[in-house]
Design an enzyme around this catalytic site. Structure first.
Site, PDB file in Angstrom:
ATOM      1  N   HIS A  86      22.045 -25.839 -19.875  1.00 31.50           N
ATOM      2  CA  HIS A  86      21.994 -26.903 -20.988  1.00 31.50           C
ATOM      3  C   HIS A  86      21.070 -26.526 -22.018  1.00 31.50           C
ATOM      4  O   HIS A  86      21.463 -27.048 -23.159  1.00 31.50           O
ATOM      5  CB  HIS A  86      21.825 -28.245 -20.391  1.00 31.50           C
ATOM      6  N   HIS A 146      33.814 -22.689 -21.749  1.00 30.80           N
ATOM      7  CA  HIS A 146      32.512 -21.681 -22.039  1.00 30.80           C
ATOM      8  C   HIS A 146      32.755 -20.230 -22.330  1.00 30.80           C
ATOM      9  O   HIS A 146      32.182 -19.901 -23.438  1.00 30.80           O
ATOM     10  CB  HIS A 146      31.777 -21.805 -20.687  1.00 30.80           C
TER      11      HIS A 146
END
Length: 409
Positions: A258, A387
């Site tokens: 993150h 992603h």
């Protein structure tokens, strides 16, 4: 195994400037889009795919999965991928006909066939609706404006906490509270969605709210915690260091993947804001470099979670932190042209190429074991294009924002 034309191994400069590497990024993007096109079956919604691209048995469809496919294929549409519109159309229709709650408003977290499997209203899912609507609008989809208007209103009225300048997390179907949990993850993806909404509409409110979220997590929480990002908070936005929730979405400790995402988003916001003298580039670099230093493992790959001092808590090696680190390093290279960043960029791509990319069938394996081989742990099949597709498209764009524009525009 190393892909042909991944990038020149011994050439000075930056791979994002190399025609062969850029061609490889484009081909890898198209390979992923081709693989996940099989997600569109005969019934409404999308199929989950195994490693070979065949449907898995489950018919559960979670909100983030639907919306991420809309977002990914909107990006595919913008780069001219044939067949992208079929996925976008299906996802937009499914959001309206199945995910949307016709009684209380908002969007169900999970469906099963034609029924509701989990009727909670989660900020994590709702911000991805905003991302999907924004990307679909940029791609010119006819239903995007209606979806964007609806989800912006829901987020404003149900999730946004004006005093804190942050999104709350979770509600029951009728908007009655069922927890006091507050978290970084939904807010981080909220920044992503708000920036996309700003790019799609030009409405300053979206950019301003993204900035407020970044101020809290980057310039307060990360800076006060040695550039590590505490994930979990109390109702009053105090760090909850004892929290240990869902291992996929809310693991204990910190999640270095993150930091890569939020670092890149910090640079995107800075770019869209006119590149003010705010310290944002250095803050982004501090986040990204701390995560690399803490999480890169001796045998390569990035640890899934760390404790609050940066020690490895869960050394599982998943695809998405590597994908996000690639995007973060590309953003730093676009900003600074620092040769040290290029070393990491090449290292990350080499690892992904050797261990995560399925060169035969397309898509990325979601996890590898201690021997570097694909494995199934908390992920089943190949669960997501989001992603890994962005790992290709962000460097290929050569920009910090407005990926729909041509490289260098």
């Amino acid at each position: 195994m190393r892909s042909e034309n991944l990038g020149p191994a011994d050439v000075q400069g930056f791979w994002i400037d190399d025609p062969d590497h850029c061609a490889w990024l484009g081909a890898q993007s198209d390979s992923q889009l081709a693989f996940f096109a099989a997600s569109a079956g005969d019934e409404p919604g999308f199929l989950q795919l195994d490693h070979a691209g065949k449907p898995l048995g489950s018919d559960v469809q979670e909100l983030h999965a639907t919306t991420r496919l809309v977002h990914a294929y909107s990006l595919g549409h913008l780069r001219g991928y044939q067949g992208a519109d079929r996925i976008i159309d299906r996802g937009m229709a499914y959001l309206a006909s199945h995910h949307k709650d016709p009684v209380h408003g908002g969007y169900y977290w999970a469906l099963s066939g034609h029924g509701v499997q989990d009727d909670r209203k989660l900020a994590y899912g709702h911000v991805f609706v905003l991302l999907a609507a924004s990307s679909a609008k940029i791609a010119g989809h006819v239903d995007a404006d209606a979806l964007l208007t609806d989800i912006a209103e829901v987020l404003d009225q149900r999730f946004w906490e004006q005093g804190a300048g942050l999104f709350s997390d979770e509600w029951n179907r009728d908007w009655a509270p069922f927890s006091t949990y507050r978290g970084m993850n939904a807010n981080m993806h909220g920044v992503e969605a708000l920036l996309a909404a700003y790019e799609a509409t030009g409405e300053a409110l979206f950019l301003d709210r993204a900035g407020r979220i970044l101020d809290f997590f980057v310039h307060q929480m990360a800076q006060q915690n040695a550039w590590r990002l505490p994930e979990h908070y109390t109702e009053h936005w105090q760090i909850d260091r004892s929290y240990a929730g869902n291992h996929m979405f809310r693991p204990a400790g910190t999640t270095p993947g993150h930091s890569f995402e939020l670092g890149r988003l910090t640079l995107q916001h800075w770019d869209l804001s006119g590149r003010p003298a705010s310290g944002a580039p250095q803050a982004a670099r501090s986040l990204i470099e701390r995560a690399l230093a803490d999480a890169w493992l001796p045998d390569g790959g990035l640890a899934y979670t760390l404790d609050f001092e940066g020690k490895v808590a869960d050394g599982s090696r998943f695809w998405w932190p590597v994908a996000e680190a690639i995007g973060a390093m590309a953003a730093l290279i676009v900003t600074d042209r620092n040769p040290a960043d290029e070393i990491w960029y090449r290292r990350l791509w080499a690892f992904a190429d050797a261990h995560f990319i399925d060169h035969e069938r397309g898509g990325w394996y979601p996890a590898i074991d201690d021997h570097g081989q694909p494995t199934s742990s908390i992920f089943t099949g190949k669960p997501d294009i989001y992603h890994s597709l962005q790992a290709c498209l962000l460097p290929l764009a050569g920009r910090l924002s407005r990926l729909a524009l041509a490289p260098g525009a």
